[in-house]
Enzyme design. Structure first.
Site, PDB file in Angstrom:
ATOM      1  N   SER A 112       0.813  -1.220   0.000  1.00 23.09           N
ATOM      2  CA  SER A 112       0.000   0.000   0.000  1.00 23.09           C
ATOM      3  C   SER A 112       0.843   1.266   0.000  1.00 23.09           C
ATOM      4  O   SER A 112       0.405   2.308  -0.500  1.00 23.09           O
ATOM      5  CB  SER A 112      -0.928   0.010   1.225  1.00 23.09           C
ATOM      6  N   ASP A 153      -4.411   7.366   9.954  1.00 19.31           N
ATOM      7  CA  ASP A 153      -4.024   6.099  10.578  1.00 19.31           C
ATOM      8  C   ASP A 153      -2.603   6.140  11.128  1.00 19.31           C
ATOM      9  O   ASP A 153      -2.174   5.212  11.831  1.00 19.31           O
ATOM     10  CB  ASP A 153      -4.187   4.927   9.610  1.00 19.31           C
ATOM     11  N   HIS A 159       0.198   5.393   6.805  1.00 19.45           N
ATOM     12  CA  HIS A 159       0.344   5.645   5.374  1.00 19.45           C
ATOM     13  C   HIS A 159       0.598   7.133   5.098  1.00 19.45           C
ATOM     14  O   HIS A 159      -0.095   7.990   5.649  1.00 19.45           O
ATOM     15  CB  HIS A 159      -0.905   5.198   4.616  1.00 19.45           C
TER      16      HIS A 159
END
Length: 243
Positions: A60, A206, A209
């Site tokens: 990701s 979060d 990221h």
């Protein structure tokens, strides 16, 4: 006597005919050589001048989790390199949630023919989940070996394990990336999230990221290594084309 004369005339006729055809063959071969030189030289020049095709292969962090396509690492990196005058194409082959095992399983169809180089960024999800570092090392080794077998240049983007996993785990995990780079002659960027990890303003909510500004910081840090990667591709092309 007539037979001997006829035989002599036939021989001269045959020789004249062969000389005529031989001359035509020589001219045809000369024309073919000229045509080959005309079409081959541009092909060689095109190969030397073709864009360097780099696949950004990872999870990701590479895919651009929760980001627009143009904000993700591959797109930002391509713009940065092109602004520096480099002829490159960066392909986004990131898959959110991917592990080294997942990357190994999809390697062949994710790295298309014609790829010059790969930026390899995998392992973060193993560390977050506390998975066995030995398995991650084994998978990454297989990925690197298979890329090398295809004559693809490699830049390994390293990861660091969270300290709460303990000294034994972190030291074992963190050593994977420099060890692989040294063993296989790959380039190494020691920590993909350098300058971004644990900095709230550079990450999404979060805290894991990177946001677009965080990606920009990552790109700025890794660009010198990517330029080395591109230089290796050009050097390999020159060797393959005899200079």
């Amino acid at each position: 006597m007539w037979i001997a004369l006829a035989g002599s005339q036939i021989e001269r006729l045959w020789q004249d005919t062969m000389q005529k055809h031989l001359g035509q063959m020589v001219r045809v071969l000369a024309a073919v050589n000229i045509l080959l030189s005309i079409f081959t030289l541009p092909a060689v020049a095109k190969a030397k001048d073709a864009p360097v095709r780099i696949v950004a292969f990872g999870d990701s962090l590479m895919a651009g989790y929760m980001l627009a396509e143009r904000e993700a690492f591959p797109a930002q990196l391509e713009r940065k390199l092109k602004a520096a005058g480099l002829n490159v194409e960066i392909i986004n082959a990131g898959v959110s949630g991917d592990t080294t095992a997942g990357g190994l399983a999809r390697l062949d169809w994710s790295i298309p023919d014609g790829t010059d180089a790969v930026i390899l960024e995998l392992g973060a999800n193993e560390a977050l989940r506390g998975l066995d570092p030995a398995k991650a090392r084994q998978n990454l080794t297989s990925i690197v070996e298979r890329l090398k077998a295809r004559d693809i240049e490699i830049l390994i983007a390293g990861m660091l394990a969270p300290r709460n996993l303990g000294e034994t785990y972190t030291s074992t995990f963190n050593a994977i990336f420099p060890d692989l780079a040294q063993k296989h002659g790959a380039l190494l960027y020691p920590f993909f999230l350098q300058g971004v990890a644990m900095r709230a303003k550079l990450n999404l909510g979060d805290g894991i990221h990177p946001n677009p500004e965080g990606v920009s910081v990552i790109v700025g840090g890794i660009v010198p290594k990517v330029k080395e990667l591109i230089a290796r591709v050009h050097a390999r092309r020159a060797r393959q084309q005899g200079g």
